[in-house]
Enzyme design. Structure first.
Site, PDB file in Angstrom:
ATOM      1  N   TYR A 128       3.151  82.478  70.174  1.00  0.00           N
ATOM      2  CA  TYR A 128       2.888  80.941  70.338  1.00  0.00           C
ATOM      3  C   TYR A 128       1.478  80.483  70.139  1.00  0.00           C
ATOM      4  O   TYR A 128       1.176  79.645  69.260  1.00  0.00           O
ATOM      5  CB  TYR A 128       3.422  80.159  71.623  1.00  0.00           C
ATOM      6  CG  TYR A 128       3.331  78.842  71.776  1.00  0.00           C
ATOM      7  CD1 TYR A 128       4.466  78.123  71.036  1.00  0.00           C
ATOM      8  CD2 TYR A 128       2.575  78.286  72.588  1.00  0.00           C
ATOM      9  CE1 TYR A 128       4.205  76.705  71.295  1.00  0.00           C
ATOM     10  CE2 TYR A 128       2.379  77.088  72.917  1.00  0.00           C
ATOM     11  CZ  TYR A 128       3.416  76.143  72.090  1.00  0.00           C
ATOM     12  OH  TYR A 128       3.414  74.872  72.280  1.00  0.00           O
ATOM     13  N   SER A 149      10.808  71.113  84.891  1.00  0.00           N
ATOM     14  CA  SER A 149      12.119  71.336  84.783  1.00  0.00           C
ATOM     15  C   SER A 149      12.887  72.193  85.721  1.00  0.00           C
ATOM     16  O   SER A 149      13.550  71.918  86.513  1.00  0.00           O
ATOM     17  CB  SER A 149      12.667  71.440  83.417  1.00  0.00           C
ATOM     18  OG  SER A 149      11.985  72.366  82.790  1.00  0.00           O
ATOM     19  N   ASN A 150      12.014  73.433  86.044  1.00  0.00           N
ATOM     20  CA  ASN A 150      12.410  74.282  87.105  1.00  0.00           C
ATOM     21  C   ASN A 150      12.377  73.816  88.165  1.00  0.00           C
ATOM     22  O   ASN A 150      13.345  73.891  88.974  1.00  0.00           O
ATOM     23  CB  ASN A 150      11.503  75.642  86.875  1.00  0.00           C
ATOM     24  CG  ASN A 150      12.236  76.606  86.048  1.00  0.00           C
ATOM     25  OD1 ASN A 150      13.065  76.383  85.036  1.00  0.00           O
ATOM     26  ND2 ASN A 150      11.631  77.887  86.061  1.00  0.00           N
ATOM     27  N   LYS A 180       0.184  78.853  66.539  1.00  0.00           N
ATOM     28  CA  LYS A 180      -0.488  77.543  66.488  1.00  0.00           C
ATOM     29  C   LYS A 180      -1.988  77.607  65.990  1.00  0.00           C
ATOM     30  O   LYS A 180      -2.155  76.399  65.293  1.00  0.00           O
ATOM     31  CB  LYS A 180      -0.282  76.700  67.803  1.00  0.00           C
ATOM     32  CG  LYS A 180       0.952  76.397  68.491  1.00  0.00           C
ATOM     33  CD  LYS A 180       1.567  75.150  67.687  1.00  0.00           C
ATOM     34  CE  LYS A 180       2.913  74.786  68.276  1.00  0.00           C
ATOM     35  NZ  LYS A 180       3.204  73.576  67.753  1.00  0.00           N
ATOM     36  N   ASN A 237       0.116  70.106  78.612  1.00  0.00           N
ATOM     37  CA  ASN A 237       1.650  70.018  79.374  1.00  0.00           C
ATOM     38  C   ASN A 237       2.103  68.629  79.282  1.00  0.00           C
ATOM     39  O   ASN A 237       1.545  67.955  79.737  1.00  0.00           O
ATOM     40  CB  ASN A 237       1.558  70.711  80.681  1.00  0.00           C
ATOM     41  CG  ASN A 237       1.178  72.237  80.573  1.00  0.00           C
ATOM     42  OD1 ASN A 237       0.160  72.282  80.101  1.00  0.00           O
ATOM     43  ND2 ASN A 237       2.175  73.170  81.058  1.00  0.00           N
TER      44      ASN A 237
HETATM   45  P1  NAD Z   1      11.200  71.402  72.307  1.00  0.00           P
HETATM   46  O1  NAD Z   1      11.646  73.025  72.130  1.00  0.00           O
HETATM   47  O2  NAD Z   1      11.907  70.621  73.408  1.00  0.00           O
HETATM   48  O3  NAD Z   1      11.246  70.783  70.821  1.00  0.00           O
HETATM   49  C1  NAD Z   1      11.111  71.659  69.477  1.00  0.00           C
HETATM   50  C2  NAD Z   1      12.168  71.254  68.504  1.00  0.00           C
HETATM   51  O4  NAD Z   1      11.597  72.095  67.634  1.00  0.00           O
HETATM   52  C3  NAD Z   1      13.481  71.515  69.058  1.00  0.00           C
HETATM   53  O5  NAD Z   1      14.289  70.739  68.787  1.00  0.00           O
HETATM   54  C4  NAD Z   1      13.912  72.761  68.068  1.00  0.00           C
HETATM   55  O6  NAD Z   1      15.178  73.040  68.130  1.00  0.00           O
HETATM   56  C5  NAD Z   1      12.866  72.564  67.064  1.00  0.00           C
HETATM   57  N1  NAD Z   1      12.717  73.773  66.149  1.00  0.00           N
HETATM   58  C6  NAD Z   1      12.225  75.152  66.690  1.00  0.00           C
HETATM   59  N2  NAD Z   1      12.175  75.902  65.716  1.00  0.00           N
HETATM   60  C7  NAD Z   1      12.352  75.224  64.675  1.00  0.00           C
HETATM   61  C8  NAD Z   1      12.341  75.688  63.189  1.00  0.00           C
HETATM   62  N3  NAD Z   1      12.016  77.023  62.874  1.00  0.00           N
HETATM   63  N4  NAD Z   1      12.938  74.739  62.364  1.00  0.00           N
HETATM   64  C9  NAD Z   1      13.336  73.652  62.754  1.00  0.00           C
HETATM   65  N5  NAD Z   1      13.399  73.085  63.950  1.00  0.00           N
HETATM   66  C10 NAD Z   1      12.892  74.069  64.902  1.00  0.00           C
HETATM   67  O7  NAD Z   1       9.598  71.180  72.547  1.00  0.00           O
HETATM   68  P2  NAD Z   1       8.891  70.203  72.981  1.00  0.00           P
HETATM   69  O8  NAD Z   1       8.249  70.072  74.328  1.00  0.00           O
HETATM   70  O9  NAD Z   1       9.358  68.774  72.432  1.00  0.00           O
HETATM   71  O10 NAD Z   1       7.475  70.463  71.811  1.00  0.00           O
HETATM   72  C11 NAD Z   1       7.295  69.546  70.684  1.00  0.00           C
HETATM   73  C12 NAD Z   1       6.185  70.023  69.769  1.00  0.00           C
HETATM   74  O11 NAD Z   1       4.958  69.600  70.781  1.00  0.00           O
HETATM   75  C13 NAD Z   1       5.981  71.497  69.787  1.00  0.00           C
HETATM   76  O12 NAD Z   1       5.245  71.881  68.508  1.00  0.00           O
HETATM   77  C14 NAD Z   1       5.146  72.047  70.674  1.00  0.00           C
HETATM   78  O13 NAD Z   1       4.487  73.353  70.454  1.00  0.00           O
HETATM   79  C15 NAD Z   1       4.185  71.059  71.022  1.00  0.00           C
HETATM   80  N6  NAD Z   1       3.507  71.009  72.380  1.00  0.00           N
HETATM   81  C16 NAD Z   1       4.445  70.622  73.590  1.00  0.00           C
HETATM   82  C17 NAD Z   1       4.087  70.846  74.588  1.00  0.00           C
HETATM   83  C18 NAD Z   1       4.664  70.256  75.867  1.00  0.00           C
HETATM   84  O14 NAD Z   1       4.139  70.619  77.130  1.00  0.00           O
HETATM   85  N7  NAD Z   1       5.844  69.839  75.851  1.00  0.00           N
HETATM   86  C19 NAD Z   1       2.540  71.135  74.902  1.00  0.00           C
HETATM   87  C20 NAD Z   1       1.847  71.461  73.774  1.00  0.00           C
HETATM   88  C21 NAD Z   1       2.281  71.305  72.813  1.00  0.00           C
HETATM   89  N1  UDP Z   2       5.578  78.399  86.855  1.00  0.00           N
HETATM   90  C1  UDP Z   2       5.900  78.431  88.265  1.00  0.00           C
HETATM   91  N2  UDP Z   2       7.421  78.505  88.239  1.00  0.00           N
HETATM   92  C2  UDP Z   2       8.205  78.180  87.552  1.00  0.00           C
HETATM   93  C3  UDP Z   2       7.922  78.000  86.193  1.00  0.00           C
HETATM   94  C4  UDP Z   2       6.435  78.024  85.938  1.00  0.00           C
HETATM   95  O1  UDP Z   2       5.152  78.588  89.110  1.00  0.00           O
HETATM   96  O2  UDP Z   2       9.385  78.166  87.797  1.00  0.00           O
HETATM   97  C5  UDP Z   2       4.060  78.329  86.644  1.00  0.00           C
HETATM   98  C6  UDP Z   2       3.812  79.303  85.353  1.00  0.00           C
HETATM   99  O3  UDP Z   2       3.363  80.601  85.684  1.00  0.00           O
HETATM  100  C7  UDP Z   2       2.513  78.703  85.005  1.00  0.00           C
HETATM  101  C8  UDP Z   2       2.744  77.191  85.210  1.00  0.00           C
HETATM  102  O4  UDP Z   2       3.691  76.993  86.161  1.00  0.00           O
HETATM  103  O5  UDP Z   2       1.409  79.027  85.527  1.00  0.00           O
HETATM  104  C9  UDP Z   2       3.074  76.361  84.092  1.00  0.00           C
HETATM  105  O6  UDP Z   2       4.134  76.996  83.398  1.00  0.00           O
HETATM  106  P1  UDP Z   2       5.025  76.434  82.183  1.00  0.00           P
HETATM  107  O7  UDP Z   2       6.116  77.306  81.708  1.00  0.00           O
HETATM  108  O8  UDP Z   2       5.589  75.099  82.294  1.00  0.00           O
HETATM  109  O9  UDP Z   2       3.749  76.099  81.071  1.00  0.00           O
HETATM  110  P2  UDP Z   2       2.505  76.801  80.395  1.00  0.00           P
HETATM  111  O10 UDP Z   2       2.364  78.110  81.261  1.00  0.00           O
HETATM  112  O11 UDP Z   2       2.900  77.042  78.835  1.00  0.00           O
HETATM  113  O12 UDP Z   2       1.497  75.902  80.616  1.00  0.00           O
END
Ligand code: NAD
Ligand code: UDP
Ligand code: UDP
Length: 309
Positions: A141, A185-186, A145, A170
């Site tokens: 990941y 969500s967890n 990116k 996040n």
């Molecule tokens: P998400 O997993 O809900 O959405 C990602 C979408 O991309 C999904 O609908 C999935 O089916 C689709 N997808 C994955 N691989 C694909 C592929 N090869 N072809 C077509 N579609 C594909 O995640 P999200 O939280 O909505 O994240 C959206 C974007 O924002 C992502 O690029 C993610 O890296 C970025 N982002 C999110 C967060 C966050 O905290 N949610 C943080 C940093 C970056």
């Molecule tokens: N985390 C946790 N319990 C859970 C899921 C995640 O303590 O059930 C912690 C995880 O280890 C991390 C933080 O929460 O330190 C955020 O995790 P998440 O997977 O949401 O995002 P990211 O690590 O990619 O920021």
């Protein structure tokens, strides 16, 4: 407008805003981590179109702007098929940049705070180059990116493409998958079920959580910003919380009596994370407006309603 990953969590909210303001929207999504139900309510809208497509394969359509979100964001999902995760970021970005080049479309990448890895600079400004393990379980990941960002800037330098790069921190809100594996969500699902809240490690690691409406407003503002402004620009909320604090807040807001249990900390889990958003404030006049307790309340409502239906 093309929104790749538009059936995902952030994408589906973005699509709604684009339709609200009168744009025609095409979503390309392979439903790897997204759900058709996220956009089901839009299918009758004549300005909306949905195609099942994996962005690692070429896509020939005519568009003016591309919001390139396709990529699973939850560690549980992106680590399930790590080779596909790298392909999605690298091959997917090449294809969408090729599409932008052919059509002359403006293209925005949703990059991530993960480009900073486990940061040794705090809070993280855009000019910090990061501290990333290239061979760990998060690398598919993080490095995917980072390479996507490289491709965006090389297409700009080599082909003069109009690009925008956002680094999202996040983000949470309604329509996260209940089985998503991310911390918010967890915690909410566990609290609502009365199951023990699983804190990984000692729970003193921090994250900064941005409500999805604020994030979508940031992405739209960035896309519409002056052509000379490419980013990368941090988008996120500057409130910083430990996972212990988050667990307490979720217990409080749900009224749950769940216990707290500790589980092993996953490899390379970043210790601290908080965005420096000075650039977004100055260049985009953007900052988040939703406090964590308010955003969590709305997210909890959503999870309660989904459990009822
Ligand atoms: P998400 O997993 O809900 O959405 C990602 C979408 O991309 C999904 O609908 C999935 O089916 C689709 N997808 C994955 N691989 C694909 C592929 N090869 N072809 C077509 N579609 C594909 O995640 P999200 O939280 O909505 O994240 C959206 C974007 O924002 C992502 O690029 C993610 O890296 C970025 N982002 C999110 C967060 C966050 O905290 N949610 C943080 C940093 C970056
Ligand atoms: N985390 C946790 N319990 C859970 C899921 C995640 O303590 O059930 C912690 C995880 O280890 C991390 C933080 O929460 O330190 C955020 O995790 P998440 O997977 O949401 O995002 P990211 O690590 O990619 O920021
Ligand atoms: N591509 C695409 N849709 C288009 C144009 C290109 O999916 O409308 C893909 C194409 O498969 C190519 C990639 O984008 O492999 C990169 O295109 P570019 O023009 O930069 O490179 P080239 O075709 O010269 O390899």
């Amino acid at each position: 407008m093309l929104v790749t990953g538009g059936a995902g969590f952030i994408g589906s909210h973005l699509v709604e805003r684009l339709l609200d303001r009168g744009d025609e929207v095409l979503v390309a999504d392979n439903f790897y981590s997204g759900m058709r139900s996220n956009v089901h309510h839009l299918l009758r809208n004549p300005a909306f179109e949905l195609i099942r497509h994996d962005v690692t394969f070429p896509l020939y359509v005519e568009v003016d702007e591309i919001f390139h979100l396709a990529c699973p964001a939850s560690p549980v999902y992106y680590q399930r098929d790590p080779v596909q995760t790298t392909k999605t970021s690298v091959h997917g970005s090449i294809n969408m940049l090729g599409l932008a080049k052919r059509t002359g479309a403006k293209i925005l990448l949703t990059s991530t705070s993960e480009v900073y890895g486990d940061p040794d600079v705090h809070p993280q400004p855009e000019d910090y180059w990061g501290h990333v393990n290239p061979i760990g379980i998060r690398s598919c990941y993080d490095e995917g990116k980072r390479c996507a960002e490289t491709l965006f800037f090389d297409y700009r330098r080599q082909h003069d493409l109009p690009i925008k790069v956002a680094r999202l921190f996040n983000t949470y809100g309604p329509r996260m998958r209940p089985d998503d594996g991310r911390v918010i969500s967890n915690f909410i699902m566990l609290a609502l079920r009365g199951d023990p809240i699983t804190i990984y490690g000692d729970g003193r690691q921090t994250r900064s959580f941005c409500f999805v409406d604020d994030m979508v407003r940031g992405l739209l503002t960035l896309m519409d910003s002056d052509p000379s402004f490419t980013g990368p620009v941090n988008l996120g909320n500057t409130g910083e919380f430990t996972m212990l604090e988050l667990a307490e807040l979720v217990l409080d807001l749900t009224g749950s009596t769940s216990a707290i249990v500790h589980e092993p900390l996953p490899q390379d889990d970043p210790v601290r994370r908080r965005p420096d958003i000075s650039l977004a404030k100055e260049a985009l006049r953007w900052e988040p407006a939703t406090a964590l307790a308010e955003g969590l309340t709305r997210t909890i409502e959503h999870f309660r309603e989904s459990a009822d239906t």
